[in-house]
Design an enzyme around this catalytic site. Structure first.
Site, short mmCIF file in Angstrom:
data_model
loop_
_atom_site.label_atom_id
_atom_site.label_comp_id
_atom_site.label_asym_id
_atom_site.label_seq_id
_atom_site.Cartn_x
_atom_site.Cartn_y
_atom_site.Cartn_z
N HIS A 71 0.84 -1.20 0.00
CA HIS A 71 0.00 0.00 0.00
C HIS A 71 0.87 1.24 0.00
O HIS A 71 0.64 2.18 -0.76
CB HIS A 71 -0.92 -0.01 1.22
N HIS A 72 1.88 1.26 0.88
CA HIS A 72 2.88 2.33 0.82
C HIS A 72 4.14 1.89 1.55
O HIS A 72 4.13 0.90 2.31
CB HIS A 72 2.34 3.65 1.40
N GLN A 145 9.81 0.65 6.26
CA GLN A 145 8.48 0.24 6.70
C GLN A 145 7.60 0.00 5.49
O GLN A 145 7.51 0.85 4.60
CB GLN A 145 7.83 1.32 7.58
N HIS A 147 3.64 -1.19 4.36
CA HIS A 147 2.26 -1.43 4.77
C HIS A 147 1.61 -2.37 3.75
O HIS A 147 1.51 -2.04 2.57
CB HIS A 147 1.50 -0.10 4.82
N HIS A 216 -0.34 12.50 0.36
CA HIS A 216 -0.79 11.15 0.72
C HIS A 216 -2.13 11.20 1.43
O HIS A 216 -2.28 11.90 2.44
CB HIS A 216 0.23 10.46 1.63
N HIS A 218 -5.81 8.30 1.72
CA HIS A 218 -6.36 7.02 1.28
C HIS A 218 -7.45 7.31 0.25
O HIS A 218 -7.31 8.23 -0.55
CB HIS A 218 -6.84 6.23 2.49
N MET A 291 -5.92 9.27 5.93
CA MET A 291 -4.73 10.05 6.30
C MET A 291 -4.73 11.33 5.49
O MET A 291 -5.27 11.36 4.37
CB MET A 291 -3.45 9.27 6.04
#
Length: 335
Positions: A71-72, A145, A147, A216, A218, A291
């Site tokens: 997703h990111h 990281q 997601h 950014h 969603h 977000m």
């Protein structure tokens, strides 16, 4: 697992040692070590430790990922990582994968240096600009990281090596790069259009030059914009830093115009959100949440001592914060 961070550091040292000259641009793979996420909305982190005796200058980021899988992705610069495990859960604790340790991304000194989503392409920094890491830099580790909003593709036993290839040199660069992350909390009511807004005043005696921005959200985001706000007599001058539809590839785009941010200037960001849902949508980490983020990537002349100490600018968001209620502003841009 504690040994794995040291092993990754050793790999970086070996790659560095193989370079023919300090001026050679080198490439390092910071990738997930073939993980298998089992729960939707999983956040995994994996680190590299950077040689503390040598300074490196990162000049480009090449994603190795697809929005069908990730997703990111975010890259964090840390003084220390959240744990010394090779991989750990670093998202919502309630969604953590059993059998894998949960911890924060960074143990100390957290700052975002890169972000990716929606099949954004490679990012190359302007000539002479770089993120300084290792050596005497506060960035002693870089943590990736990822997601995973969906895990359907892993049900057949497949694993994932999403991540980022880092391009770097040992040659000092004349300008240092930094990132200011802007965002909000808050909620979006059912079947409504909502403005999620934030603003911060630059209180440090620094001169920064924004050169790229990234948005950014969603699914509910329609447009995200960021501004430099300067008081001119009895009115405010709003200069656009960048504006983009967040449903397009979420890459770092060039700023709308050349401008400079100095002490006393205010930076402001707005996300226009449109909900056709019959439920309230709150800011959160999952794909069902929302977000509102606006990233400003900038350069400063000289070394990292000229980078902003402030790394983030967040407001409580709607219904608690709006520009119209902020006493710093005398006038607002057209909605």
């Amino acid at each position: 697992m504690a040994c794995c961070v040291e092993v990754l550091a050793l790999v970086l040292l070996i790659v560095t040692a193989s370079a023919t000259t300090p001026d050679t641009l080198q490439k390092f793979p910071l990738l997930m070590p073939h993980v298998k996420p089992e729960r939707a909305e999983t956040y995994f982190c994996t680190p590299i430790r950077i040689d503390p005796t040598q300074e490196y200058y990162i000049t480009a980021f090449q994603p190795n990922a697809s929005m069908d899988t990730a997703h990111h992705m975010l890259l964090y610069g840390c003084e220390t990582p959240g744990t010394d495990e090779e991989v750990w859960n670093c998202g919502e604790m309630a969604l953590a994968q059993p059998g894998i340790k949960s911890a924060a991304v960074c143990g100390s000194g957290s700052q975002v240096i890169y972000a990716w989503a929606r099949d954004a392409p490679k990012l190359v920094l302007p000539e002479g600009v770089a993120f300084k890491v290792g050596g005497k830099s506060p960035i002693q580790y870089i943590v990736l990281q990822v997601h995973y909003a969906s895990v359907e593709k892993f049900k057949d036993g497949s694993t994932d090596d999403s991540g980022v290839f880092l391009y770097y040199t040992e040659t000092p660069q004349p300008k240092a790069a930094g990132v200011l992350l802007m965002g909000t909390g808050g909620r979006i009511n059912p079947n409504s259009v909502e403005y999620m807004e934030t603003a911060c005043t630059i209180n440090e005696d620094k001169v920064i030059h924004p050169f790229a921005f990234r948005t950014h959200t969603h699914a509910l985001g329609r447009v995200v914009s960021g501004y430099k706000v300067t008081r001119k007599g009895y009115a405010d001058e709003w200069e656009l830093i960048g504006k983009k539809d967040p449903q397009l590839p979420q890459m770092f785009y060039p700023v709308a115009k050349d401008l400079v941010l100095r002490k006393g200037d205010t930076v402001a960001a707005r996300c226009t959100m449109e909900s056709k849902r019959d439920r309230t949508t709150r800011v959160g980490s999952t794909n069902a949440d929302e977000m509102c983020n606006f990233y400003i990537m900038y350069s400063v002349d000289g070394g990292i001592e000229n980078i902003l100490q402030q790394k983030a600018c967040f407001s409580a968001g709607p219904p608690y914060y709006y520009w119209k209620n902020d006493t710093r502003f005398k006038n607002l841009p057209d909605e």
